[in-house]
Design a protein around this motif. Sequence first.
Motif, PDB file in Angstrom:
ATOM      1  N   HIS A   1      -1.358   9.385  -9.505  1.00  0.00           N
ATOM      2  CA  HIS A   1      -1.644   8.068 -10.287  1.00  0.00           C
ATOM      3  C   HIS A   1      -2.352   7.230  -9.585  1.00  0.00           C
ATOM      4  O   HIS A   1      -2.846   6.220  -9.873  1.00  0.00           O
ATOM      5  CB  HIS A   1      -0.299   7.599 -10.986  1.00  0.00           C
ATOM      6  CG  HIS A   1       0.606   6.902 -10.125  1.00  0.00           C
ATOM      7  ND1 HIS A   1       1.682   7.598  -9.586  1.00  0.00           N
ATOM      8  CD2 HIS A   1       0.791   5.601  -9.502  1.00  0.00           C
ATOM      9  CE1 HIS A   1       2.377   6.695  -8.604  1.00  0.00           C
ATOM     10  NE2 HIS A   1       2.057   5.618  -8.583  1.00  0.00           N
ATOM     11  N   HIS A   2      -1.887   7.257  -8.203  1.00  0.00           N
ATOM     12  CA  HIS A   2      -2.630   6.132  -7.208  1.00  0.00           C
ATOM     13  C   HIS A   2      -4.081   6.436  -7.213  1.00  0.00           C
ATOM     14  O   HIS A   2      -4.824   5.664  -7.042  1.00  0.00           O
ATOM     15  CB  HIS A   2      -2.203   6.388  -5.604  1.00  0.00           C
ATOM     16  CG  HIS A   2      -0.776   5.812  -5.659  1.00  0.00           C
ATOM     17  ND1 HIS A   2       0.139   6.609  -4.949  1.00  0.00           N
ATOM     18  CD2 HIS A   2      -0.110   4.590  -5.829  1.00  0.00           C
ATOM     19  CE1 HIS A   2       1.403   5.903  -4.922  1.00  0.00           C
ATOM     20  NE2 HIS A   2       1.334   4.945  -5.421  1.00  0.00           N
ATOM     21  N   CYS A   3      -4.409   7.746  -7.093  1.00  0.00           N
ATOM     22  CA  CYS A   3      -5.821   8.345  -7.172  1.00  0.00           C
ATOM     23  C   CYS A   3      -6.608   8.038  -8.450  1.00  0.00           C
ATOM     24  O   CYS A   3      -7.738   7.399  -8.642  1.00  0.00           O
ATOM     25  CB  CYS A   3      -6.071   9.745  -6.937  1.00  0.00           C
ATOM     26  SG  CYS A   3      -5.267  10.407  -5.417  1.00  0.00           S
TER      27      CYS A   3
ATOM     28  N   TRP B   1       0.979  -1.129  -0.170  1.00  0.00           N
ATOM     29  CA  TRP B   1       0.097   0.292  -0.014  1.00  0.00           C
ATOM     30  C   TRP B   1       0.771   1.372   0.118  1.00  0.00           C
ATOM     31  O   TRP B   1       2.073   1.407   0.697  1.00  0.00           O
ATOM     32  CB  TRP B   1      -0.890  -0.089   1.147  1.00  0.00           C
ATOM     33  CG  TRP B   1      -0.568  -0.050   2.630  1.00  0.00           C
ATOM     34  CD1 TRP B   1       0.034  -0.974   3.462  1.00  0.00           C
ATOM     35  CD2 TRP B   1      -0.302   1.401   3.411  1.00  0.00           C
ATOM     36  NE1 TRP B   1       0.355  -0.577   4.498  1.00  0.00           N
ATOM     37  CE2 TRP B   1       0.095   0.885   4.454  1.00  0.00           C
ATOM     38  CE3 TRP B   1      -0.425   2.774   3.063  1.00  0.00           C
ATOM     39  CZ2 TRP B   1       0.321   1.830   5.555  1.00  0.00           C
ATOM     40  CZ3 TRP B   1      -0.418   3.263   3.860  1.00  0.00           C
ATOM     41  CH2 TRP B   1       0.207   3.303   5.300  1.00  0.00           C
ATOM     42  N   PRO B   2       0.418   2.329  -0.595  1.00  0.00           N
ATOM     43  CA  PRO B   2       1.263   3.503  -0.825  1.00  0.00           C
ATOM     44  C   PRO B   2       1.398   4.248   0.351  1.00  0.00           C
ATOM     45  O   PRO B   2       0.441   4.588   0.993  1.00  0.00           O
ATOM     46  CB  PRO B   2       0.618   4.458  -2.044  1.00  0.00           C
ATOM     47  CG  PRO B   2      -0.866   3.867  -1.694  1.00  0.00           C
ATOM     48  CD  PRO B   2      -0.933   2.401  -1.315  1.00  0.00           C
TER      49      PRO B   2
ATOM     50  N   TRP C   1      -8.130   9.849   0.203  1.00  0.00           N
ATOM     51  CA  TRP C   1      -6.796   9.866  -0.866  1.00  0.00           C
ATOM     52  C   TRP C   1      -6.575  11.327  -1.471  1.00  0.00           C
ATOM     53  O   TRP C   1      -5.476  11.456  -2.028  1.00  0.00           O
ATOM     54  CB  TRP C   1      -7.364   9.142  -2.086  1.00  0.00           C
ATOM     55  CG  TRP C   1      -7.415   7.449  -1.815  1.00  0.00           C
ATOM     56  CD1 TRP C   1      -8.327   6.874  -1.346  1.00  0.00           C
ATOM     57  CD2 TRP C   1      -6.570   6.519  -2.019  1.00  0.00           C
ATOM     58  NE1 TRP C   1      -8.057   5.545  -1.328  1.00  0.00           N
ATOM     59  CE2 TRP C   1      -6.855   5.395  -1.695  1.00  0.00           C
ATOM     60  CE3 TRP C   1      -4.905   6.768  -2.598  1.00  0.00           C
ATOM     61  CZ2 TRP C   1      -6.126   4.252  -1.714  1.00  0.00           C
ATOM     62  CZ3 TRP C   1      -4.275   5.568  -2.715  1.00  0.00           C
ATOM     63  CH2 TRP C   1      -4.719   4.455  -2.139  1.00  0.00           C
TER      64      TRP C   1
ATOM     65  N   PRO D   1      -6.159   3.956   1.817  1.00  0.00           N
ATOM     66  CA  PRO D   1      -4.696   3.793   1.234  1.00  0.00           C
ATOM     67  C   PRO D   1      -4.151   2.242   1.777  1.00  0.00           C
ATOM     68  O   PRO D   1      -3.566   1.252   0.982  1.00  0.00           O
ATOM     69  CB  PRO D   1      -3.878   4.853   1.564  1.00  0.00           C
ATOM     70  CG  PRO D   1      -4.602   5.985   1.494  1.00  0.00           C
ATOM     71  CD  PRO D   1      -6.069   5.557   2.101  1.00  0.00           C
TER      72      PRO D   1
ATOM     73  N   ILE E   1       0.874   9.110  -1.164  1.00  0.00           N
ATOM     74  CA  ILE E   1      -0.148   8.930  -2.271  1.00  0.00           C
ATOM     75  C   ILE E   1       0.256  10.219  -3.341  1.00  0.00           C
ATOM     76  O   ILE E   1       0.440  11.407  -2.835  1.00  0.00           O
ATOM     77  CB  ILE E   1      -1.283   9.821  -1.694  1.00  0.00           C
ATOM     78  CG1 ILE E   1      -1.813   8.825  -0.496  1.00  0.00           C
ATOM     79  CG2 ILE E   1      -2.716   9.595  -2.880  1.00  0.00           C
ATOM     80  CD1 ILE E   1      -1.870   7.405  -0.532  1.00  0.00           C
TER      81      ILE E   1
ATOM     82  N   ARG F   1       3.439   1.380 -10.626  1.00  0.00           N
ATOM     83  CA  ARG F   1       2.405   2.343 -10.770  1.00  0.00           C
ATOM     84  C   ARG F   1       0.938   1.761 -10.932  1.00  0.00           C
ATOM     85  O   ARG F   1       0.060   2.286 -10.944  1.00  0.00           O
ATOM     86  CB  ARG F   1       2.878   3.169 -11.460  1.00  0.00           C
ATOM     87  CG  ARG F   1       3.938   3.949 -11.454  1.00  0.00           C
ATOM     88  CD  ARG F   1       4.326   4.806 -12.873  1.00  0.00           C
ATOM     89  NE  ARG F   1       3.253   5.829 -13.274  1.00  0.00           N
ATOM     90  CZ  ARG F   1       3.561   7.025 -12.817  1.00  0.00           C
ATOM     91  NH1 ARG F   1       4.448   7.395 -11.867  1.00  0.00           N
ATOM     92  NH2 ARG F   1       2.473   7.970 -12.954  1.00  0.00           N
TER      93      ARG F   1
ATOM     94  N   PHE G   1      -0.323  -1.841  -4.888  1.00  0.00           N
ATOM     95  CA  PHE G   1       0.088  -1.318  -5.779  1.00  0.00           C
ATOM     96  C   PHE G   1       1.519  -2.287  -6.103  1.00  0.00           C
ATOM     97  O   PHE G   1       2.055  -2.494  -5.196  1.00  0.00           O
ATOM     98  CB  PHE G   1       0.531   0.211  -6.035  1.00  0.00           C
ATOM     99  CG  PHE G   1      -0.691   1.049  -6.099  1.00  0.00           C
ATOM    100  CD1 PHE G   1      -1.270   1.348  -7.373  1.00  0.00           C
ATOM    101  CD2 PHE G   1      -1.452   1.310  -4.978  1.00  0.00           C
ATOM    102  CE1 PHE G   1      -2.289   2.249  -7.516  1.00  0.00           C
ATOM    103  CE2 PHE G   1      -2.731   2.133  -5.066  1.00  0.00           C
ATOM    104  CZ  PHE G   1      -3.106   2.742  -6.187  1.00  0.00           C
TER     105      PHE G   1
ATOM    106  N   LEU H   1      -2.151  -0.698 -10.033  1.00  0.00           N
ATOM    107  CA  LEU H   1      -2.941  -1.095  -8.822  1.00  0.00           C
ATOM    108  C   LEU H   1      -3.190  -2.691  -8.980  1.00  0.00           C
ATOM    109  O   LEU H   1      -3.544  -3.181  -9.724  1.00  0.00           O
ATOM    110  CB  LEU H   1      -4.474  -0.501  -8.881  1.00  0.00           C
ATOM    111  CG  LEU H   1      -5.204  -0.845  -7.481  1.00  0.00           C
ATOM    112  CD1 LEU H   1      -6.144   0.391  -7.220  1.00  0.00           C
ATOM    113  CD2 LEU H   1      -6.131  -2.127  -7.730  1.00  0.00           C
TER     114      LEU H   1
END
Length: 321
Positions: free
Chosen positions: A116-118, A109-110, A231, A196, A113, A204, A201, A206
Motif C-alpha cells: 500500500h505504500h507503493c 517514513w515507513p 520502493w 522512503p 515497505i 496507511r 505516512f 500518505l
Amino acid sequence: MAVYTEIGDDELRAFVAAYDIGEALSCKGIAEGVENSNYLLATERGSFILTLYEKRVSPADLPFFIALMDHLAHQGVACPTPVRARDGGALRELCGRPAALVTFLNGMWPRRIEPHHCAGVGTALARLHRAGESFAMTRKNDLGLAGWRRLYQACALRADEVQAGLGSELGEALSRLEAAWPQNLPSGVIHADLFPDNVFFRDRALSGLIDFYFACNDAFAYDLAICVNAWCFEPGGDFNVTKARLLVGNYRTARPLSAEEIWALPLLAQGSALRFLLTRLYDWQNQPQGALVRPKDPLEYLKKLRFHRGIAGPAEYGIEP
C-alpha cells in the motif's frame, strides 16, 4: 547525526527573531539525511524544520527549490511550505550557511515497505508531476546522464577497493546507457530522490513528501524508475512484482504513460541504478569529517543495475505495455 554545522544559542535567537514565529523553545538535530544540516525547531507558534544548506547544494539553486515547494503546496501537493521572514524573504544566512525554515509535516517514513505504500507513492508522484507542469522556473538535472560521466571519472580509480572489477563494470554500463538513452520523453519538474525516508505516512495514508533539493527538470518516467528502484526491492535484493505493479499502476491512473515511456522503463531503471550507485560510491570514498553518518552501500545498487540489465520488457516488471 547528519548535522555538519552546529548552531549557537545567540545565532539561533537572532535568526528566529527575523520571523513572526515567537521565541525558540528547542532546536534538535535530525539524524536522517546526509546532504544538509537539519534541525527540528520548536517555537511558541509551532514546529518547523530549519535547514542549513551545506557545500553540495549550490546557493544559486536555492531560489528554485524554495519557489517549487511554494508552488506545489499551493497546487495541493502535501509538502513543506517555506516560511517567510518579516521582510518577505524565505532565504537567510545562519552560521555562514544559507538557511531556510519550512513548515513541519506530521507523519513517519515507513521502515518496512508494504504494497500500500507503493500504491500511495505512485499516485503522489503523478500528482507532483502534474502540479509541476504550471511551474515557470527550470533547473537542469546535474545528476543526469552527463553528470554520471563526471562522477564515474571521479570514482573509477578507487572503485575496485569496494569490489574487484567494479570500475570496468561501471564504465561499460555507462557507455551502454550513453549510447541508448531515450530522448524526447515527456518531461517537466521531477523530485529525483523520492526514497522512503522522503515520504511520510500516517497509518496507511500518505501524508507528505519532503526533501526537494535534487528536484530538477527531466523525464517523468525517469522519476518513476527511481521510485521503482527505491520502493520495489526487498531488503534481501529480490524484486517485488506486486509492489511495482501497484506503484506504476497507480501512477498511470493519475497520469497516463505513453507507450514510449513504458518501454523505456528498463533502460531508465538501469540509469537510475547507476546514478545512485555512483553517488553512493563517491560518498563512500569522500566521507566528510565531522558527520556521524555512515555512507550507504553502493553495492546495493550494483545488484539492481544487474537485475535491470536482464529485463527484456515491461511485462517482466508486472507492467502491461
